[in-house]
Design a protein around this motif. Structure first.
Motif, PDB file in Angstrom:
ATOM      1  N   LYS A   1      -6.953   8.537   6.535  1.00 28.62           N
ATOM      2  CA  LYS A   1      -6.100   9.723   6.556  1.00 28.62           C
ATOM      3  C   LYS A   1      -5.401   9.876   5.213  1.00 28.62           C
ATOM      4  O   LYS A   1      -5.238   8.918   4.475  1.00 28.62           O
ATOM      5  CB  LYS A   1      -5.076   9.608   7.694  1.00 28.62           C
TER       6      LYS A   1
ATOM      7  N   GLN B   1      -1.462  -4.684   9.446  1.00 27.44           N
ATOM      8  CA  GLN B   1      -1.071  -3.458  10.110  1.00 27.44           C
ATOM      9  C   GLN B   1       0.049  -3.712  11.107  1.00 27.44           C
ATOM     10  O   GLN B   1       0.168  -4.793  11.678  1.00 27.44           O
ATOM     11  CB  GLN B   1      -2.280  -2.830  10.832  1.00 27.44           C
TER      12      GLN B   1
ATOM     13  N   ALA C   1      -7.342  -9.138   8.170  1.00 28.73           N
ATOM     14  CA  ALA C   1      -7.634  -7.916   7.431  1.00 28.73           C
ATOM     15  C   ALA C   1      -8.161  -8.298   6.068  1.00 28.73           C
ATOM     16  O   ALA C   1      -7.989  -9.426   5.619  1.00 28.73           O
ATOM     17  CB  ALA C   1      -6.378  -7.063   7.286  1.00 28.73           C
TER      18      ALA C   1
ATOM     19  N   GLU D   1      -5.613  -5.321   1.851  1.00 23.23           N
ATOM     20  CA  GLU D   1      -4.843  -4.508   2.779  1.00 23.23           C
ATOM     21  C   GLU D   1      -3.679  -5.304   3.326  1.00 23.23           C
ATOM     22  O   GLU D   1      -3.752  -6.506   3.517  1.00 23.23           O
ATOM     23  CB  GLU D   1      -5.721  -4.046   3.946  1.00 23.23           C
TER      24      GLU D   1
ATOM     25  N   SER E   1       3.205   7.071   2.260  1.00 19.92           N
ATOM     26  CA  SER E   1       2.432   6.178   3.128  1.00 19.92           C
ATOM     27  C   SER E   1       1.337   6.991   3.798  1.00 19.92           C
ATOM     28  O   SER E   1       1.299   8.223   3.699  1.00 19.92           O
ATOM     29  CB  SER E   1       3.340   5.526   4.184  1.00 19.92           C
ATOM     30  N   ARG E   2       0.475   6.290   4.494  1.00 20.55           N
ATOM     31  CA  ARG E   2      -0.535   6.974   5.297  1.00 20.55           C
ATOM     32  C   ARG E   2      -0.814   6.144   6.541  1.00 20.55           C
ATOM     33  O   ARG E   2      -0.757   4.907   6.496  1.00 20.55           O
ATOM     34  CB  ARG E   2      -1.808   7.218   4.514  1.00 20.55           C
ATOM     35  N   PRO E   3      -1.103   6.811   7.649  1.00 17.38           N
ATOM     36  CA  PRO E   3      -1.310   6.072   8.902  1.00 17.38           C
ATOM     37  C   PRO E   3      -2.470   5.098   8.833  1.00 17.38           C
ATOM     38  O   PRO E   3      -2.413   4.021   9.430  1.00 17.38           O
ATOM     39  CB  PRO E   3      -1.556   7.186   9.919  1.00 17.38           C
ATOM     40  N   SER E   4      -3.528   5.462   8.119  1.00 17.17           N
ATOM     41  CA  SER E   4      -4.708   4.606   8.014  1.00 17.17           C
ATOM     42  C   SER E   4      -5.474   5.018   6.771  1.00 17.17           C
ATOM     43  O   SER E   4      -5.277   6.113   6.239  1.00 17.17           O
ATOM     44  CB  SER E   4      -5.596   4.747   9.257  1.00 17.17           C
ATOM     45  N   PRO E   5      -6.372   4.167   6.284  1.00 23.02           N
ATOM     46  CA  PRO E   5      -7.146   4.540   5.090  1.00 23.02           C
ATOM     47  C   PRO E   5      -7.994   5.787   5.273  1.00 23.02           C
ATOM     48  O   PRO E   5      -8.390   6.401   4.280  1.00 23.02           O
ATOM     49  CB  PRO E   5      -8.029   3.298   4.865  1.00 23.02           C
TER      50      PRO E   5
ATOM     51  N   THR F   1       0.811  -1.217   0.000  1.00 21.69           N
ATOM     52  CA  THR F   1       0.000   0.000   0.000  1.00 21.69           C
ATOM     53  C   THR F   1       0.844   1.266   0.000  1.00 21.69           C
ATOM     54  O   THR F   1       0.291   2.359   0.104  1.00 21.69           O
ATOM     55  CB  THR F   1      -0.918   0.031   1.241  1.00 21.69           C
TER      56      THR F   1
END
Length: 895
Positions: free
Chosen positions: A562, A866, A859, A863, A556-560, A485
């Motif tokens: 954000k 995590q 998950a 994805e 990257s991103r901390p979560s979908p 991702t």
């Protein structure tokens, strides 16, 4: 006395008593003050070197005070003798600013004040001055005495005119490039000994005839101006050997100009509006070796005129209107070594092209070629680029002569491939296969299917390299589906004899190091900085022998819920640009000021003059962000940032979600080489697909890069913030229109190690967006021959079979899953963390396994797993849990 490369902050006052000292050098220190009257008292001082310090104009002025007589009055009227025979002064790379007037040092012959912030420099009283270097200042006013002047180097300033009185009749070299000149200096008519003129990157609209008639003029550089015409010269024998007029507005050349240049060796006319170069009545330029005329409107008639050049060694005619190669050209170009006709309208190549025995580089991409002659007997051929054509069938035995290093047949949509054909040819010689589309994984012979290729990622990647091929010192890192991702990209450029090995080692180690640093509590918030520092440590002895520059981008991103965050870490002068819809762009990297220590990886013995500390920038990506350009140092020396943005925007088009990133990268490399770049260069283009950057939660506010720079001012791990660096806030506008057609464009004279992949790795370097492509259609292929990276063979797949790690306090394991893996493909090797994901194991994990094994999280299949913080692992055996094992989202060599 030589005190270079220490940590001195001042020089002792007792220096003024050394009356016999003739040379004083204290370069590369931290000196801020000088003893008062230093220069006036040291009667024998001839050479003073204080470059790369922190001196200001006031400190230099105090040191230049005249000596005091015994009666308490300063010497007046004693002239030069009272100040000694000082002839050489080097003050480059300090903190000089404002106006500087030197009148008392009449014996001065050489002065260097480059890399300061001087705005006005008056040296009219220095009649003995021979050499002046004042590059990279803020000069608007420059006054000199031309009585003895031989060399004037003043590029990268704001000069509109230069006052020289009397005219410099002894001048030999003049460099006024990258200024604001609108006309050539009038005193050039008196410079009979001038051999080199560089007025490129100015605002000139014409060149005077008298300049071309200078009897000893060897080199004339006037590229990147606004020239619309050249003077008409007849019945003259010009001494010019190098004439560079690229990136102007020329529509035609004077009828007899080139006929007067019998000694011309290099001619650069790229990026003009020329339909013809030579007139029909002209003679041959028998001395011409290099002709660059890419990005014009030349047709077949112009190519037949060029056939009159019998000694050509390099011909660049990319992006013109050529439809065929006449036989007369093949017969005339017996000495040619590099032929570039990319971006034209060629349908076929003549069979006689195989008679060019000295040809080393043949680049014909972005045409309409349907078949290729048998070139396997061209023993000198090293690079063959036939990408972006209409090839239907290929025979590697016919396309690959023994000395071929790079064969590029990517983006031939009609190409039919038989996997068994490649298996048979691989047994004869080493070969690397790279699928840049990510859609033909199952068709690749003996290559595992990469599950990340099925993911929908909001970007596509394009890449290109070019330059010298003896030892390519640049290595790319291309992981657009890093951890499924994210995106991890990098360009590493080594120097010296070990440069290629150093660059490859960095590209191999950075992904593993980034995963390690991101999981450590003490470095996670600054993981980009510590990844670079750890890579510096990995170089060990190789780094001592050869330093390296590096630039690394991680998305990257901390979560979908954000937005994506782009983080850029750079060590050295390599550049990264972020372009937005509308033509604006922001530079995300910067070079250290000349007075600061050099930022280079390796070369630890040079500390503290050389440090590996990177500049780090963070930007929150938004829907207005269109693409990212990353390129090596030499590329930016030839291509202006605004022009690079304009070229990529023209290649990608106006529609969002463009898949032409590969074409855009090739186009940039061809542009740099069309402008005369012969060095090794590397380019990467990441096309951002607007709506894909949007967070899934509409409550999250997407901050554009401009807002991130001006409002958020994220601090970098190195201590800089966006507010500290005005370059990061500067947005330059660039026009989206260009005269170049928006069709397919070109590639490079080859590639490096194809991304710096590990020796036992196969790299996914392409778009992960799903498109319709049948097994019989290869959307994007690149075949690299005789390179270090190889396809992951079936025998390598057995390495991961035996066991999986024991986790948990009680030593519970998941070895029961081993049986379910027998029919599944997993990655291994030194850099398995690049691609492998435990996502493949998710369908087989039971609730009991997930409960007993901390770190495993169920998950969705699209994805990645995590990251589980360290405190959530519970009581885990420390011997079983190394730094990499704590990151359960990837399969590593430890796993």
């Amino acid at each position: 006395m030589r005190l270079d490369r220490n940590a001195l902050r001042e020089l002792p006052d007792g220096l003024v008593q050394l009356h016999d000292l003739h040379t004083l050098s204290a370069a590369q220190n931290r000196i801020t003050t000088l003893p008062a009257g230093l220069l006036g008292h040291m009667e024998a001082l001839r050479s003073l070197t204080l470059n790369s310090n922190l001196l200001e104009a006031a400190a230099v002025s105090a040191a230049a005070q005249k000596p005091v007589r015994e009666n308490g009055h300063a010497n007046e009227g004693d002239g030069v003798e009272s100040l000694g025979p000082l002839s050489h002064v080097d003050l480059r790379g300090n903190s000089l600013c404002g106006s500087i007037v030197l009148a008392d040092y009449g014996a001065l012959t050489s002065l260097d004040v480059s890399f300061n912030k001087v705005q006005s420099l008056d040296l009219a009283a220095l009649e003995q001055l021979r050499r002046l270097h004042c590059a990279s200042n803020e000069l608007r006013h420059l006054a000199l005495s031309g009585r003895s002047l031989e060399v004037l180097v003043a590029p990268n300033n704001k000069l509109q005119m230069v006052q020289v009185e009397p005219p410099p009749s002894r001048l030999q070299e003049l460099d006024l490039s990258r200024n604001e000149l609108t006309m050539m200096p009038s005193w050039l008519v008196e410079c009979r000994g001038l051999s080199s003129i560089d007025v490129s990157h100015n605002q000139l609209t014409s060149l005077p005839e008298v300049v071309f008639l200078l009897p000893h003029l060897h080199t004339m550089q006037a590229g990147h101006n606004s020239l619309r015409s050249l003077p008409t010269i007849q019945n003259a024998n010009l001494s010019l050997q190098i004439l560079r007029l690229q990136s102007n507005a020329l529509t035609a050349l004077p009828p007899h100009l080139l006929n007067c240049c019998n000694r011309l060796v290099e001619l650069n006319l790229s990026s003009n509006r020329l339909m013809v170069i030579f007139d029909d009545t002209g003679g041959q330029l028998k001395a011409l070796r290099r002709l660059m005329a890419s990005y014009n409107q030349l047709g077949d008639a112009a190519l037949r005129q060029i056939a009159r050049l019998p000694n050509l060694k390099a011909l660049h005619l990319a992006y013109n209107r050529i439809t065929q190669i006449p036989a007369i050209c093949i017969d005339s170009w017996s000495e040619i070594q590099e032929l570039v006709l990319s971006g034209n309208h060629l349908i076929s190549l003549p069979e006689s092209i195989t008679s060019l025995r000295k040809l080393q580089v043949l680049r014909m991409h972005s045409n309409q070629i349907r078949s290729c002659p048998t070139v396997n007997q061209m023993l000198s051929l090293k690079v063959l680029d036939l990408s972006h054509n209409k090839l239907e069938q290929i025979d590697l035995a016919r396309l690959a002569p023994p000395g071929l290093q790079c064969l590029d047949i990517s983006c031939n949509h009609r190409l039919h491939v038989d996997p068994s054909h490649f298996n048979q040819y691989r047994s004869k010689r080493a070969m690397s296969l790279v699928d840049t589309s990510g859609q033909n994984r199952s068709c690749l012979p003996m290559s595992p299917y990469h599950e990340a290729a099925a993911l929908e990622l909001p970007w596509t990647l394009g890449f290109a390299d070019g330059g010298a091929w003896s030892r390519f010192p640049i290595c790319q890192l291309r992981l657009p589906a890093f951890c499924n991702t994210e995106a991890l990209l990098g360009i590493f450029e080594g120097s010296g004899a070990s440069g290629p090995e150093v660059a490859k080692l960095l590209a191999q180690s950075v992904p593993r190091l980034l995963l390690e640093e991101r999981t450590l509590p003490d470095t996670a918030h600054e993981y980009m900085k510590y990844t670079i520092l750890s890579a510096h440590r990995e170089l060990r002895q190789k780094g001592q022998l050869s330093g390296a520059n590096a630039v690394m981008c991680h998305i990257s991103r901390p979560s979908p819920a954000k937005p994506y965050i782009l983080r850029v870490a750079s060590v050295g002068p390599q550049g990264v640009l972020l372009a937005r819809i509308g033509g604006s762009c922001a530079r995300l990297t910067k070079s250290a000021p000349h007075s600061e220590p050099n930022r280079v990886l390796g070369q630890s013995a040079e500390f503290p003059l050389v440090i590996p500390d990177p500049f780090v920038t963070e930007v929150i990506l938004g829907e207005t962000d269109q693409f990212i350009i990353g390129a090596s140092e030499r590329f930016w020396e030839y291509v202006p940032e605004e022009e690079a943005v304009r070229e990529v925007a023209a290649s990608l088009g106006t529609s969002r979600g463009s898949k032409e990133a590969n074409t855009a990268a090739k186009r940039l490399v061809d542009l740099a080489q069309g402008y005369g770049c012969t060095n090794s260069i590397s380019v990467m283009v990441l096309s951002l697909l607007g709506e894909g950057l949007r967070p899934s939660s509409q409550s999250v506010r997407v901050v554009t890069p401009g807002e991130a720079f001006l409002a958020q001012a994220r601090s970098s791990p190195s201590g800089q913030s966006a507010e500290d660096d005005p370059h990061l806030e500067h947005l330059s506008s660039a026009s989206s229109s260009h005269s170049v057609p928006l069709s397919r464009f070109a590639t490079l004279p080859g590639f490096s190690d194809m991304g710096g992949d590990a020796e036992d790795e196969w790299t996914d370097t392409g778009s992960c967006a799903a498109t319709s492509a049948g097994p019989e259609q290869l959307r994007c292929w690149e075949y690299m021959l005789e390179k270090n990276s190889r396809v992951l063979f079936d025998r390598d797949l057995q390495a991961l079979r035996p066991t999986l790690p024991r986790v948990g306090k009680g030593g519970s394991d998941i070895s029961s899953l081993k049986g379910s893996l027998r029919n599944r493909v997993m990655y291994t090797g030194h850099n398995a963390a690049y691609f492998g994901s435990l996502q493949r194991l998710l369908p087989t994990l039971t609730k009991e396994t997930a409960r007993k094994s901390p770190g495993f999280i169920r998950a969705p299949s699209a994805e990645m797993l995590q990251y589980v913080p360290e405190e959530d692992f519970g009581e885990m055996d420390p011997l079983q849990c190394g730094r990499m094992q704590r990151y359960w989202g990837v399969a590593t060599t430890e796993l």
